[in-house]
Design an enzyme around this catalytic site. Structure first.
Site, PDB file in Angstrom:
ATOM      1  N   LYS A  54       0.835  -1.209   0.000  1.00  0.00           N
ATOM      2  CA  LYS A  54       0.000   0.000   0.000  1.00  0.00           C
ATOM      3  C   LYS A  54       0.866   1.253   0.000  1.00  0.00           C
ATOM      4  CE  LYS A  54      -3.953  -2.304   2.057  1.00  0.00           C
ATOM      5  NZ  LYS A  54      -4.905  -2.495   3.158  1.00  0.00           N
ATOM      6  N   GLN A  98      -4.436  -1.264   9.490  1.00  0.00           N
ATOM      7  CA  GLN A  98      -4.552  -2.608   8.910  1.00  0.00           C
ATOM      8  C   GLN A  98      -5.182  -3.578   9.913  1.00  0.00           C
ATOM      9  OE1 GLN A  98      -3.881  -3.146   5.734  1.00  0.00           O
ATOM     10  NE2 GLN A  98      -4.076  -5.355   5.664  1.00  0.00           N
ATOM     11  N   ASP A 121     -10.793   3.532   4.219  1.00  0.00           N
ATOM     12  CA  ASP A 121     -11.206   2.129   4.210  1.00  0.00           C
ATOM     13  C   ASP A 121     -12.727   1.986   4.174  1.00  0.00           C
ATOM     14  OD1 ASP A 121      -9.438  -0.016   4.141  1.00  0.00           O
ATOM     15  OD2 ASP A 121      -8.768   0.316   6.205  1.00  0.00           O
TER      16      ASP A 121
HETATM   17  N1  L34 Z   1      -7.890  -1.943   7.288  1.00  0.00           N
HETATM   18  N2  L34 Z   1      -7.392  -4.112   6.751  1.00  0.00           N
HETATM   19  C1  L34 Z   1      -7.818  -2.906   6.372  1.00  0.00           C
HETATM   20  N3  L34 Z   1      -8.172  -2.616   5.096  1.00  0.00           N
HETATM   21  C2  L34 Z   1      -8.105  -3.565   4.138  1.00  0.00           C
HETATM   22  O1  L34 Z   1      -8.511  -3.303   2.898  1.00  0.00           O
HETATM   23  C3  L34 Z   1      -7.620  -4.838   4.483  1.00  0.00           C
HETATM   24  N4  L34 Z   1      -7.436  -5.849   3.561  1.00  0.00           N
HETATM   25  C4  L34 Z   1      -7.734  -7.224   3.970  1.00  0.00           C
HETATM   26  C5  L34 Z   1      -6.984  -7.487   5.268  1.00  0.00           C
HETATM   27  N5  L34 Z   1      -6.978  -6.364   6.187  1.00  0.00           N
HETATM   28  C6  L34 Z   1      -7.303  -5.098   5.829  1.00  0.00           C
HETATM   29  C7  L34 Z   1      -6.460  -5.860   2.628  1.00  0.00           C
HETATM   30  O2  L34 Z   1      -5.805  -4.889   2.332  1.00  0.00           O
HETATM   31  C8  L34 Z   1      -7.193  -8.012   2.807  1.00  0.00           C
HETATM   32  N6  L34 Z   1      -6.349  -7.096   2.080  1.00  0.00           N
HETATM   33  C9  L34 Z   1      -5.531  -7.465   0.986  1.00  0.00           C
HETATM   34  C10 L34 Z   1      -4.744  -6.547   0.310  1.00  0.00           C
HETATM   35  C11 L34 Z   1      -3.946  -6.923  -0.757  1.00  0.00           C
HETATM   36  C12 L34 Z   1      -3.906  -8.221  -1.153  1.00  0.00           C
HETATM   37  C13 L34 Z   1      -4.670  -9.155  -0.491  1.00  0.00           C
HETATM   38  C14 L34 Z   1      -5.467  -8.782   0.567  1.00  0.00           C
HETATM   39  C15 L34 Z   1      -3.003  -8.594  -2.288  1.00  0.00           C
HETATM   40  O3  L34 Z   1      -2.319  -7.762  -2.830  1.00  0.00           O
HETATM   41  N7  L34 Z   1      -2.938  -9.865  -2.657  1.00  0.00           N
HETATM   42  C16 L34 Z   1      -2.082 -10.325  -3.737  1.00  0.00           C
HETATM   43  C17 L34 Z   1      -1.080 -11.336  -3.197  1.00  0.00           C
HETATM   44  C18 L34 Z   1      -0.140 -10.741  -2.228  1.00  0.00           C
HETATM   45  C19 L34 Z   1       0.699 -11.786  -1.523  1.00  0.00           C
HETATM   46  O4  L34 Z   1       1.629 -12.302  -2.173  1.00  0.00           O
HETATM   47  O5  L34 Z   1       0.431 -12.076  -0.369  1.00  0.00           O
HETATM   48  C20 L34 Z   1      -2.944 -10.968  -4.797  1.00  0.00           C
HETATM   49  O6  L34 Z   1      -2.524 -11.000  -5.938  1.00  0.00           O
HETATM   50  O7  L34 Z   1      -4.025 -11.448  -4.449  1.00  0.00           O
END
Ligand code: L34
Length: 295
Positions: A54, A98, A121
């Site tokens: 982020k 987060q 958020d």
């Molecule tokens: N406050 N907490 C707050 N806001 C959010 O919007 C989140 N979330 C969830 C968990 N806690 C939070 C996220 O940011 C889930 N989440 C999130 C963000 C990014 C990715 C997955 C979940 C992401 O980029 N996933 C990648 C893989 C990354 C890796 O290698 O781990 C993908 O391609 O799915």
């Protein structure tokens, strides 16, 4: 039939390019630089990777970014004091704490402490309430990203049967609500299934669109969906570690099986995850515009 893959990476890239133009214009025309602070308590590896992504994405777009990493034993009082500080910091338009937070911290209390005008958020009850009423507000990032993916992939939602799996505050409840509203990627007939649903298969088998957000790897199988279904897979489950020490990820949907029956499907990784991060940027730019009186 083999499904068309909806690439979150590609759609997120397109949105980031649009945002770069807006950020440049804000700076050049109005001398406004959007600012985002990300706050992480503890060292959950998934959270560390998301928060790092982020703040990196923010910087790449020309958004001013601060990242605060606090130890897992940080007191609730200290966290609330920090939020208060950023609520009063003019450089900061968006505050992201987060989730999940360590058990000794009351999550609701923390989310309520964030100024609703900086709640990028969309978790503060003021924004949740406005969302349900269909008013202008910050939409929670993951549901917001799903709406954009559907729209930009040309998936018709009006009059369709949408089945949401999972009733979390951050995905299930808001996406179900948004998709039944009169809005782009809305006007659907929505069913929300959860752990107490009697016959989930009955619902998934009649669904035109399935949004899976339960956090169970490969839960949804081909025999539970109909031909031509549209699959949005929100699950990012860590199912192991590769030899090089990278996490192996799986969605909530058995991708290899279900892609043969679906018309559209999002992959994991590279689906909804990158969209979540990008919509946070979009919300932060919106917050900066609002703070500057430009909308
Ligand atoms: N406050 N907490 C707050 N806001 C959010 O919007 C989140 N979330 C969830 C968990 N806690 C939070 C996220 O940011 C889930 N989440 C999130 C963000 C990014 C990715 C997955 C979940 C992401 O980029 N996933 C990648 C893989 C990354 C890796 O290698 O781990 C993908 O391609 O799915």
């Amino acid at each position: 039939m083999s499904a068309k893959i909806i690439s979150g990476v590609e759609i997120a890239k397109a949105i980031r390019e649009e945002l770069t133009v807006v950020v440049t214009e804000l700076k050049d025309k109005h001398n406004v630089v959007p600012g985002l602070v990300t706050i992480l308590v503890g060292e959950n590896p998934a959270s560390v990777s998301y928060v790092t992504a982020k703040s990196k994405t923010a910087k790449a777009l020309g958004i001013y970014s601060e990242q605060v990493d606090l130890p897992a034993d940080t007191s609730e009082e200290k966290l609330l004091a920090l939020i208060d500080q950023y609520n009063n910091d003019e450089k900061i338009n968006g505050i992201l704490v987060q989730l999940p937070l360590p058990k000794h911290i009351n999550e609701a209390k923390v989310l309520y402490a964030i100024d609703p005008n900086k709640d990028v958020d969309g978790f503060h009850p003021v924004n949740v309430g406005k969302m349900v009423l269909g008013e202008q507000c910050f939409l929670p990032c993951t549901p917001h990203g799903i709406l954009e993916m559907l729209e930009r992939s040309g998936v018709e939602t009006s009059g369709k049967e949408v089945v949401v799996l999972g009733r979390s505050n951050i995905v299930g409840k808001p996406i179900a609500n948004l998709m039944l509203q009169k809005r782009p990627s809305g006007n659907a007939t929505v069913t929300l299934c959860h752990t107490r649903t009697k016959d989930t298969d009955f619902h998934t088998r009649r669904a035109d669109i399935i949004i899976a957000a339960v956090g169970v790897p490969n839960l949804v199988k081909a025999n539970q969906v109909k031909d031509g279904v549209v699959i949005i897979d929100v699950g990012v489950n860590r199912i192991g570690m590769s030899e090089s020490g990278k996490a192996i990820l799986a969605g909530d949907v058995d991708f290899n099986e279900v892609k043969e029956k679906a018309s559209f499907i999002t992959p994991v990784p590279g689906g909804v995850g990158p969209m979540t991060i990008t919509m946070l940027m979009k919300n932060t730019v919106q917050a900066a515009k609002q703070a500057a009186g430009l909308i």
